[in-house]
Design a protein around this motif. Structure first.
Motif, PDB file in Angstrom:
ATOM      1  N   TYR A 139     -33.609  -6.743  26.902  1.00 25.89           N
ATOM      2  CA  TYR A 139     -32.304  -7.380  26.891  1.00 25.89           C
ATOM      3  C   TYR A 139     -32.202  -8.211  28.162  1.00 25.89           C
ATOM      4  O   TYR A 139     -32.636  -7.781  29.230  1.00 25.89           O
ATOM      5  CB  TYR A 139     -31.183  -6.327  26.912  1.00 25.89           C
ATOM      6  N   ILE A 140     -31.658  -9.402  28.079  1.00 27.95           N
ATOM      7  CA  ILE A 140     -31.608 -10.283  29.239  1.00 27.95           C
ATOM      8  C   ILE A 140     -30.173 -10.715  29.514  1.00 27.95           C
ATOM      9  O   ILE A 140     -29.458 -11.128  28.616  1.00 27.95           O
ATOM     10  CB  ILE A 140     -32.476 -11.538  29.026  1.00 27.95           C
ATOM     11  N   LEU A 141     -29.769 -10.608  30.756  1.00 28.41           N
ATOM     12  CA  LEU A 141     -28.474 -11.127  31.198  1.00 28.41           C
ATOM     13  C   LEU A 141     -28.750 -12.143  32.287  1.00 28.41           C
ATOM     14  O   LEU A 141     -29.425 -11.841  33.258  1.00 28.41           O
ATOM     15  CB  LEU A 141     -27.607  -9.998  31.747  1.00 28.41           C
ATOM     16  N   ALA A 142     -28.250 -13.353  32.126  1.00 28.13           N
ATOM     17  CA  ALA A 142     -28.412 -14.369  33.166  1.00 28.13           C
ATOM     18  C   ALA A 142     -27.075 -14.621  33.825  1.00 28.13           C
ATOM     19  O   ALA A 142     -26.071 -14.813  33.163  1.00 28.13           O
ATOM     20  CB  ALA A 142     -28.935 -15.667  32.551  1.00 28.13           C
ATOM     21  N   TRP A 178     -23.346  -1.777  31.287  1.00 29.71           N
ATOM     22  CA  TRP A 178     -23.824  -1.909  29.904  1.00 29.71           C
ATOM     23  C   TRP A 178     -23.682  -0.563  29.203  1.00 29.71           C
ATOM     24  O   TRP A 178     -23.741   0.503  29.798  1.00 29.71           O
ATOM     25  CB  TRP A 178     -25.270  -2.385  29.853  1.00 29.71           C
ATOM     26  N   LEU A 179     -23.477  -0.614  27.898  1.00 31.64           N
ATOM     27  CA  LEU A 179     -23.325   0.580  27.078  1.00 31.64           C
ATOM     28  C   LEU A 179     -24.025   0.356  25.755  1.00 31.64           C
ATOM     29  O   LEU A 179     -24.022  -0.758  25.222  1.00 31.64           O
ATOM     30  CB  LEU A 179     -21.850   0.893  26.810  1.00 31.64           C
ATOM     31  N   TYR A 213     -33.152   2.746  31.598  1.00 36.69           N
ATOM     32  CA  TYR A 213     -32.978   1.330  31.878  1.00 36.69           C
ATOM     33  C   TYR A 213     -33.532   0.963  33.244  1.00 36.69           C
ATOM     34  O   TYR A 213     -33.647   1.795  34.149  1.00 36.69           O
ATOM     35  CB  TYR A 213     -31.490   0.962  31.803  1.00 36.69           C
ATOM     36  N   ALA A 214     -33.860  -0.315  33.371  1.00 36.50           N
ATOM     37  CA  ALA A 214     -34.259  -0.887  34.647  1.00 36.50           C
ATOM     38  C   ALA A 214     -33.616  -2.265  34.761  1.00 36.50           C
ATOM     39  O   ALA A 214     -33.510  -2.992  33.766  1.00 36.50           O
ATOM     40  CB  ALA A 214     -35.776  -1.002  34.745  1.00 36.50           C
ATOM     41  N   VAL A 215     -33.152  -2.613  35.951  1.00 37.84           N
ATOM     42  CA  VAL A 215     -32.517  -3.914  36.180  1.00 37.84           C
ATOM     43  C   VAL A 215     -33.458  -4.781  37.021  1.00 37.84           C
ATOM     44  O   VAL A 215     -33.896  -4.369  38.097  1.00 37.84           O
ATOM     45  CB  VAL A 215     -31.153  -3.758  36.890  1.00 37.84           C
ATOM     46  N   TYR A 236     -30.281 -11.995  36.057  1.00 38.11           N
ATOM     47  CA  TYR A 236     -30.546 -10.582  35.852  1.00 38.11           C
ATOM     48  C   TYR A 236     -30.990 -10.328  34.414  1.00 38.11           C
ATOM     49  O   TYR A 236     -30.589 -11.038  33.493  1.00 38.11           O
ATOM     50  CB  TYR A 236     -29.276  -9.747  36.095  1.00 38.11           C
ATOM     51  N   ARG A 237     -31.757  -9.282  34.250  1.00 42.77           N
ATOM     52  CA  ARG A 237     -31.992  -8.756  32.906  1.00 42.77           C
ATOM     53  C   ARG A 237     -32.071  -7.239  32.982  1.00 42.77           C
ATOM     54  O   ARG A 237     -32.528  -6.676  33.989  1.00 42.77           O
ATOM     55  CB  ARG A 237     -33.248  -9.349  32.275  1.00 42.77           C
ATOM     56  N   VAL A 238     -31.613  -6.596  31.934  1.00 38.75           N
ATOM     57  CA  VAL A 238     -31.645  -5.135  31.823  1.00 38.75           C
ATOM     58  C   VAL A 238     -32.667  -4.788  30.755  1.00 38.75           C
ATOM     59  O   VAL A 238     -32.573  -5.259  29.609  1.00 38.75           O
ATOM     60  CB  VAL A 238     -30.266  -4.569  31.450  1.00 38.75           C
TER      61      VAL A 238
END
Length: 476
Positions: free
Chosen positions: A6-9, A44-45, A53-55, A95-97
């Motif tokens: 999963y990716i969060l930018a 995140w949930l 998880y890893a960030v 960022y990505r989780v």
């Protein structure tokens, strides 16, 4: 090990965009919970309990490699929030989780060891019951009591062992039903069913059932007995898996001892054990229906509505009979999900140093539970209480909701037993479950109130009597 991505930018910490891998089976919702020039807090949930998880981050889209954010304890972790402290001059950051499956190859329920703890005649068992103040049950035959260990998985999906008690009747001439009793909350890891003693009432329940024509089972749970780590207090999945795997191990031992099983399975438990009974009943029907067929269950005085009734009772402004339950709950959820970086985020300035000492191994769990204020609220940071109480979507409350068991549809008959005079675990917990099941058009549900005056500790024996009454009528 299976991975999901999963990716969060985040661009200059203000514009966020979500990308998902084409391999993912579900969407993980990642949000910016707080942000300023010094830090960005991600939250995140998901609805799955089997991931850690890893960030990762990078400061430019042109960079080749993602880097892990520094974290005490390392990655991956069973957490749902993380704060990145930004250095002065930090510009854009992305960022990505990454979620990875926790499940390892485990021979779940494998019987590892067993030993005969005691062998009692009916006379000896009845004499011991009388000395223990339990005169409402009569042993009809002698019993053999075993302690066993078995393979299971812990709260993070890692292979581990757990222990429990199995009691067999002396009569092997007929097919026997299984009766699994889930015990209530204990702090001392030795006060569990596998450590049989007439001074430990809940270690006597399985032998009572065995003396009346059942194979009695009593799991110790994870983190208690021979199991290492912190006990996952009021956590649905690890509680259910430990009971499911204990039942498997007990069946294996029964076969080794040449007992014939009737195929009937009864589940019951009191207090935390009521919760454990209900989550196990649900787990068996949803995920193990081909292996187990629950005949009936009797959850007694359990905290089924964790995110509402239970936590609101603990956070009330009046004294609570077991104030440590609140700390137990928070630390268990922290162990599973990673609620905080520092205990002072949740606990008061007077209590948080004791929590930190426990987490760092300086002090014991027993010392942490001593000398607490009668009003549990006084152990918490007022800022946390205000934020939690005023925010229905607070991350901790959402995690509690994931472990609620107040809304589901059992297939097998269920008898909810709860005294209306219970102030420790309010009667409304059982009423809520009963109302929900009835609204779904399911008639095989009862709500029994054994006493209108008895409090939590006073209602154990009458509740056990009503559970056994149901099982006896169905066991043949």
């Amino acid at each position: 090990m299976t991975f999901k991505h999963y990716i969060l930018a985040l661009i200059v910490c203000f514009i966020c965009k979500f990308f998902s891998s084409p391999l993912q089976a579900q969407i993980l919702s990642v949000k910016i919970q707080t942000q300023d020039h010094q830090a960005v807090k991600l939250n995140w949930l998901d609805s799955d309990s089997s991931f850690t998880y890893a960030v990762e981050y990078r400061d430019s889209l042109e960079e080749d490699d993602w880097k892990l954010l520094p974290r005490t304890g390392g990655w991956p972790a069973r957490i749902f929030t993380f704060e990145d402290t930004l250095k002065e001059g930090t510009g854009s950051r992305f960022y990505r989780v990454i979620a990875s499956s926790m499940t390892q190859d485990a021979d779940r329920g494998k019987l590892i060891s067993w030993e005969l703890v005691d062998e009692l005649s009916a006379f000896q068992l009845n004499f011991g019951l009388a000395l223990s103040g339990i005169d409402s049950f009569i042993a009809e035959q002698g019993v053999k009591i075993y302690k066993l260990t078995y393979e299971t998985i812990d709260v993070h999906g890692r292979v581990t062992i757990a222990s429990g008690q199995v009691a067999f009747p002396e009569n092997k001439n007929q097919a026997l039903p299984l009766a699994s009793y889930q015990h209530g909350t204990v702090i001392n890891t030795e006060e569990v069913p596998s450590r049989f003693s007439f001074s430990n009432q809940e270690s006597i329940v399985a032998p009572i059932m065995a003396s009346n024509g059942y194979i009695g089972i009593a799991p110790d749970y994870l983190g208690l007995g021979d199991s290492s780590g912190l006990h996952p207090f009021i956590l649905a999945k690890p509680t259910a898996t430990s009971v499911v795997d204990m039942t498997r191990a007990a069946k294996s031992l029964a076969q080794k001892e040449d007992y014939i099983l009737s195929g009937k399975l009864f589940l019951f438990g009191y207090s935390e054990g009521g919760y454990a009974t209900m989550v196990t009943h649900r787990e068996m029907e949803r995920h193990h229906a081909g292996e187990f067929s629950v005949t009936a269950s009797a959850p007694m005085a359990g905290p089924y509505n964790v995110s509402g009734i239970l936590i609101d009772t603990m956070l009330g402004d009046r004294s609570y009979s077991n104030p440590f339950h609140l700390t137990y709950l928070i630390l268990s959820y922290h162990d599973a999900y990673g609620l905080f970086e520092n205990a002072s985020e949740i606990f008061s300035k007077n209590y948080s140093p004791r929590v930190e000492d426990y987490l760092s191994g300086v002090s014991s769990f027993e010392s942490l539970s001593s000398g607490l204020p009668k009003i549990p609220l006084q152990m918490l940071n007022p800022d946390f209480v205000e934020e939690f109480s005023g925010n229905p979507t607070h991350s901790f409350r959402l995690l509690l909701q994931q472990n609620d068991i107040s809304q589901w549809a059992p297939q097998a008959p269920i008898r909810l037993i709860h005294c209306s005079g219970d102030f420790t675990i309010p009667f409304e917990n059982s009423q809520l479950v009963f109302n929900h099941i009835k609204k779904m058009g399911i008639d095989q549900v009862e709500l029994i109130n054994p006493s209108t005056t008895g409090d939590h500790s006073q209602c154990i024996l009458p509740s056990l009597g009503r559970a056994k009454e149901l099982f006896d009528a169905m066991k043949e």
